[in-house]
Design an enzyme around this catalytic site. Sequence first.
Site, PDB file in Angstrom:
ATOM      1  N   PRO A   1      41.084  53.423  34.373  1.00 17.67           N
ATOM      2  CA  PRO A   1      42.146  52.568  34.313  1.00 17.67           C
ATOM      3  C   PRO A   1      42.502  52.486  35.765  1.00 17.67           C
ATOM      4  O   PRO A   1      42.544  53.271  36.780  1.00 17.67           O
ATOM      5  CB  PRO A   1      43.317  53.460  33.657  1.00 17.67           C
ATOM      6  CG  PRO A   1      42.699  54.312  32.907  1.00 17.67           C
ATOM      7  CD  PRO A   1      41.273  54.766  33.298  1.00 17.67           C
ATOM      8  N   CYS A   2      42.862  51.235  35.972  1.00 21.36           N
ATOM      9  CA  CYS A   2      43.295  50.688  37.463  1.00 21.36           C
ATOM     10  C   CYS A   2      44.461  50.497  37.806  1.00 21.36           C
ATOM     11  O   CYS A   2      45.096  50.311  38.866  1.00 21.36           O
ATOM     12  CB  CYS A   2      42.410  49.244  37.649  1.00 21.36           C
ATOM     13  SG  CYS A   2      42.952  47.820  36.447  1.00 21.36           S
ATOM     14  N   GLN A   3      45.497  50.508  36.706  1.00 23.13           N
ATOM     15  CA  GLN A   3      46.908  50.056  37.045  1.00 23.13           C
ATOM     16  C   GLN A   3      47.416  50.723  38.354  1.00 23.13           C
ATOM     17  O   GLN A   3      48.365  50.474  38.962  1.00 23.13           O
ATOM     18  CB  GLN A   3      47.587  50.298  35.930  1.00 23.13           C
ATOM     19  CG  GLN A   3      47.350  49.156  34.649  1.00 23.13           C
ATOM     20  CD  GLN A   3      46.473  49.801  33.770  1.00 23.13           C
ATOM     21  OE1 GLN A   3      45.633  50.422  34.078  1.00 23.13           O
ATOM     22  NE2 GLN A   3      46.620  49.106  32.625  1.00 23.13           N
ATOM     23  N   ALA A   4      47.137  52.224  38.209  1.00 20.22           N
ATOM     24  CA  ALA A   4      47.775  53.234  39.153  1.00 20.22           C
ATOM     25  C   ALA A   4      47.300  52.766  40.407  1.00 20.22           C
ATOM     26  O   ALA A   4      47.885  53.254  41.409  1.00 20.22           O
ATOM     27  CB  ALA A   4      47.323  54.443  38.808  1.00 20.22           C
ATOM     28  N   PHE A   5      46.312  51.820  40.740  1.00 25.30           N
ATOM     29  CA  PHE A   5      45.862  51.738  42.227  1.00 25.30           C
ATOM     30  C   PHE A   5      45.992  50.213  42.374  1.00 25.30           C
ATOM     31  O   PHE A   5      45.720  49.784  43.495  1.00 25.30           O
ATOM     32  CB  PHE A   5      44.417  51.983  42.276  1.00 25.30           C
ATOM     33  CG  PHE A   5      44.103  53.592  42.047  1.00 25.30           C
ATOM     34  CD1 PHE A   5      44.608  54.831  42.367  1.00 25.30           C
ATOM     35  CD2 PHE A   5      43.381  53.892  40.725  1.00 25.30           C
ATOM     36  CE1 PHE A   5      44.410  55.973  42.017  1.00 25.30           C
ATOM     37  CE2 PHE A   5      43.095  55.000  40.239  1.00 25.30           C
ATOM     38  CZ  PHE A   5      43.495  56.163  40.785  1.00 25.30           C
TER      39      PHE A   5
END
Length: 440
Positions: free
Chosen positions: A73-77
């Site tokens: 998952p990329c949303q955190a970055f």
Amino acid sequence: MRFVDLFAGTGGIRLGFEWACSEQDIKTECVYSCEIDQKACESYELNYEVNPKSDIRDLEVLPQFDFLLAGFPCQAFSYAGKQKGFGDTRGTLFFEVERLLKLYKPSFFLLENVRGLTTHDQGRTFETITTHLIDLGYSVHHLLLNSSNFGVPQNRVRIYILGSRWGSIKTNLYSDPGPADSHKYDANHIQGNLFEQPQKTVLVRDILETDVHQRYYCTEAFVKKLKKVVGNDLSVLHGYRLIDYRGGQSIHSWELGLKGECTRKEIAFMNLLIANRRKKQFGIHQDGKALTVDQIKTFYNNEDLPELLCSLESKGYISCYDGKYNPVAGNMSFEVFKFLDPNRISITLTASDANRLGVVHHGIARRLTPRECARLQGYPDSYQLISDENAVYMQMGNGVSVPVIKAVIEDFFVNNYAHLIKAKQSNLWMNDPATSDVAG
């Protein structure tokens, strides 16, 4: 080559991986797929005849595999998110990837994420990830690549992290984030490698469907408002944004009269307001600062200022809080928030607004279709789309550019053939599929 497909989404990484292996005459077997989103699982099952519904946090025993694929998952970055990183549950899912690498010790891995991973927390997040991977015994190499350099008409920058247990990784690819602006795209700048022919330059016009259903057309009312601003030739809209807090090549809600018709003076004032509120003298806020009447008077000091402010506030174009005025950014109210230029590349697809990307094609203003969004990600037309179009838009916004995955994997195989030989000799791949689970 036996592999697992983690955070599989709709199978874009798998598609690029299998495509690359096929080009190199390497047979593949996906021994496990993992995805938690129900709609993504539907797309995956439609194309691969297996439902990957599972939670990586619950995985304990997997079949033997030698290549791990994970678009964690990329949303955190992401720059589009709040950049909480490892403070976000989605960010900590990297450690689930680490757990499986430590348990199964596959020969190779490919991880994909947003470019913000490299700069998050001043680079410390990426350093943590890299250090953990090296501590597991892997050589690690990363590339920042722009999809527009790989025959995909989209300005999409992602990081691709390769790992090998069999020595330093060689590559003919090089990091290149490409153009900061889709309108500055250089059609002659296409990244290639030794085993590929120069790629055909692909632009937005090349992915447009010829026969588009009218449900994708902008409404008559919206088109009428657009023509009020640009005239009858809608091709003028190529490259225009519809946005309320930026100037430049933009059209605003007050110009269209979305919340009520505005006078010429009101339109001129609103354009002055958004142009001046971003000046450094008023603060360093990226999209501008709310201004007091005295601050507004530095660029508009006419007697009708109180009347303008009152009228625009009553119509809902500006708000006043604590004596400060700010445009009301109603960007979700636009049927299309960006009209792509057919002779350029697209801006980055995102899950939140891929369904509101538009184009003027054959004189018709319309939204992109789900198939066109899939083409912007390099999915072949043979890839089947589920009937839930809103889900498809989100999937393509969250997905990977398939040809980039293919190029990264194929480049890895060609330049690190000795690694494949060592992996084969270790009996970790190309052996009898009937072998028992590693954990057993």
